[in-house]
Design an enzyme around this catalytic site. Structure first.
Site, PDB file in Angstrom:
ATOM      1  N   SER A 266       0.248  -1.100  -0.220  1.00  0.00           N
ATOM      2  CA  SER A 266       0.572   0.135   0.107  1.00  0.00           C
ATOM      3  C   SER A 266       0.619   0.992   0.253  1.00  0.00           C
ATOM      4  CB  SER A 266      -1.231  -0.019   1.396  1.00  0.00           C
ATOM      5  OG  SER A 266       0.087   0.353   2.435  1.00  0.00           O
TER       6      SER A 266
ATOM      7  N   ASN B 156      -5.016   6.302  -0.945  1.00  0.00           N
ATOM      8  CA  ASN B 156      -4.300   6.307   0.521  1.00  0.00           C
ATOM      9  C   ASN B 156      -3.658   7.765   0.038  1.00  0.00           C
ATOM     10  OD1 ASN B 156      -4.442   4.184   2.067  1.00  0.00           O
ATOM     11  ND2 ASN B 156      -2.685   3.333   1.159  1.00  0.00           N
TER      12      ASN B 156
ATOM     13  N   HIS C 167      -3.679  -3.668  -5.257  1.00  0.00           N
ATOM     14  CA  HIS C 167      -3.810  -3.506  -3.496  1.00  0.00           C
ATOM     15  C   HIS C 167      -5.456  -3.626  -3.223  1.00  0.00           C
ATOM     16  CE1 HIS C 167      -3.525   0.626  -0.747  1.00  0.00           C
ATOM     17  NE2 HIS C 167      -3.600  -0.142  -0.225  1.00  0.00           N
TER      18      HIS C 167
ATOM     19  N   GLU D 278      -7.103  -1.582  -6.372  1.00  0.00           N
ATOM     20  CA  GLU D 278      -6.116  -0.828  -7.390  1.00  0.00           C
ATOM     21  C   GLU D 278      -4.714  -1.607  -7.955  1.00  0.00           C
ATOM     22  OE1 GLU D 278      -5.442   3.396  -5.260  1.00  0.00           O
ATOM     23  OE2 GLU D 278      -4.838   1.879  -3.747  1.00  0.00           O
TER      24      GLU D 278
END
Length: 397
Positions: free
Chosen positions: A121, A192, A142, A154
């Site tokens: 991540s 993120n 991800h 992702e």
């Protein structure tokens, strides 16, 4: 190509890895889950079984469906058992030295055609791919926690990944019931890179005594309809995880927006990590969390009384929207991908692009201006897309 294989490996059976193994087994793949030793294998097996038993107790699976899923998973302490895997997902802790060891082994053990995916991540997928002799077949995949529940994956490309590898990874994500968002390798990817600076912003507002923790969390849940406020979310994610992501973002972008607020760093140093440690911004040991008294400093009064023509929700939400518009302006991701990532990966009822339309570019730009003029945060010119919307609204060129 996806239909031609069914043997998947998962390396690392912690909370994320066990969830990923379960997701693949639920989708009909034959899964080999690998851990470092017999004790870790046992813990990983227990995680998968507990999750499936919980699904049965909630009526989401029948006993026979659970048993069929379990039968599709083999647990092992030997990476050599991945020698016939067609697709392998690495889900070990976020430390490059551990991943270096894993990918060296996978490159040696797995056939040349096997695609290797990392669930990182925060680390560079490109750097991880360079640890192998098959950089064209390494991709980021991800997942979000809990993997059996969250719909976003992702899919992260690198400068060396082949188009075929990306197509397979995206199709695999769809086959396991996820919604893929395909983006290039960049710190934080989409979710993120947007979520954690927003959390960091809220911590900064709290640290500067502009609002209490309850005021901060309530402002966001009430205004944006998010399932929880940013400080509650920080405790859930883990303050150590938030700090690690902020440091990765800072290392890549060197933007003041990406600098971790001092309170976040100090809380991590003190072991106040949120739910995982029992205490963070709230107490999670079962003790009461009495509401804090609202602060009464000058800036707190300005925000509370809207003297700057914006309120607490604006102060927290509008820079977050502007971050998303910068990402879209940079052509890193489309507005649709950004909204999809935040809705399916973070539980947003509306994505940032949708929120911008709803709130209006004028409001977002005004908040950035006024927050800067009051010294709440560094002055900031709105993202190009926000500026374009302002120009269109006023008819200027």
């Amino acid at each position: 190509m996806v239909q031609e294989f069914d043997k998947v490996g998962v390396v690392g059976l912690g909370a994320m890895g066990a969830g990923i193994a379960e997701v693949f087994a639920r989708a009909g793949f034959s899964v080999t889950g690998v851990e470092i030793d017999a004790a870790a294998v046992g813990l990983g097996r227990d995680r998968v079984h507990r999750s499936l038993d919980k699904a049965v107790s909630k009526g989401k699976l029948t006993d026979s469906e659970r048993d069929s899923i379990i039968d599709r998973v083999v647990f092992s302490a030997e990476r050599e058992d991945l020698a016939d895997a067609d697709f392998v997902v690495e889900a070990v802790p976020e430390r490059i030295e551990i991943k270096r060891d894993v990918f060296a082994d996978l490159d040696r053990v797995c056939p040349p055609g096997t695609i290797l995916a990392t669930n990182t991540s925060s680390l560079s997928v490109t750097e991880i791919a360079a640890l192998t002799g098959r950089s064209d077949k390494v991709v980021g995949l991800h997942f979000f926690n809990p993997a059996p529940v969250m719909k976003l994956v992702e899919v992260v490309s690198t400068v060396g990944a082949s188009s075929g590898t990306l197509e397979v990874a995206a199709e695999v994500a769809k086959r396991i019931g996820k919604t893929p968002v395909v983006v290039p390798d960049r710190a934080g990817f989409v979710a993120n890179a947007l979520l954690v600076p927003y959390i960091n912003d809220a911590i900064n507002v709290y640290e500067r005594r502009i609002a209490s923790r309850e005021e901060i969390d309530t402002a966001i849940t009430k205004t944006a309809g998010l399932p929880m406020g940013p400080l509650t979310l920080a405790d859930l994610v883990g303050l150590d995880v938030c700090l690690a992501v902020m440091d990765v973002l800072w290392e890549e972008f060197r933007d003041p927006r990406c600098a971790a607020t001092p309170l976040l760093r100090r809380m991590v140093a003190a072991g106040l990590l949120g739910r995982k440690s029992g205490r963070g911004f709230y107490d999670h040991t079962g003790a009461d969390n009495p509401a804090e008294e609202p602060p009464d400093g000058r800036v707190a009064r300005i925000v509370r009384d809207r003297e700057g023509d914006f309120d607490l929700a604006d102060l927290l939400l509008d820079p977050h929207i502007d971050d998303a518009m910068r990402m879209i302006s940079d052509a890193y991701a489309s507005d649709r991908d950004v909204d999809t990532a935040m809705r399916f990966g973070c539980g947003y009822p509306k994505g940032p692009a949708e929120l911008l339309v709803e709130r209006g570019a004028t409001r977002v730009a005004r908040t950035l201006r006024d927050a800067g003029s009051l010294g709440i945060r560094p002055p900031r010119t709105p993202a190009p897309l926000v500026t374009d919307m302002l120009s269109n609204a006023t008819g200027t060129k």
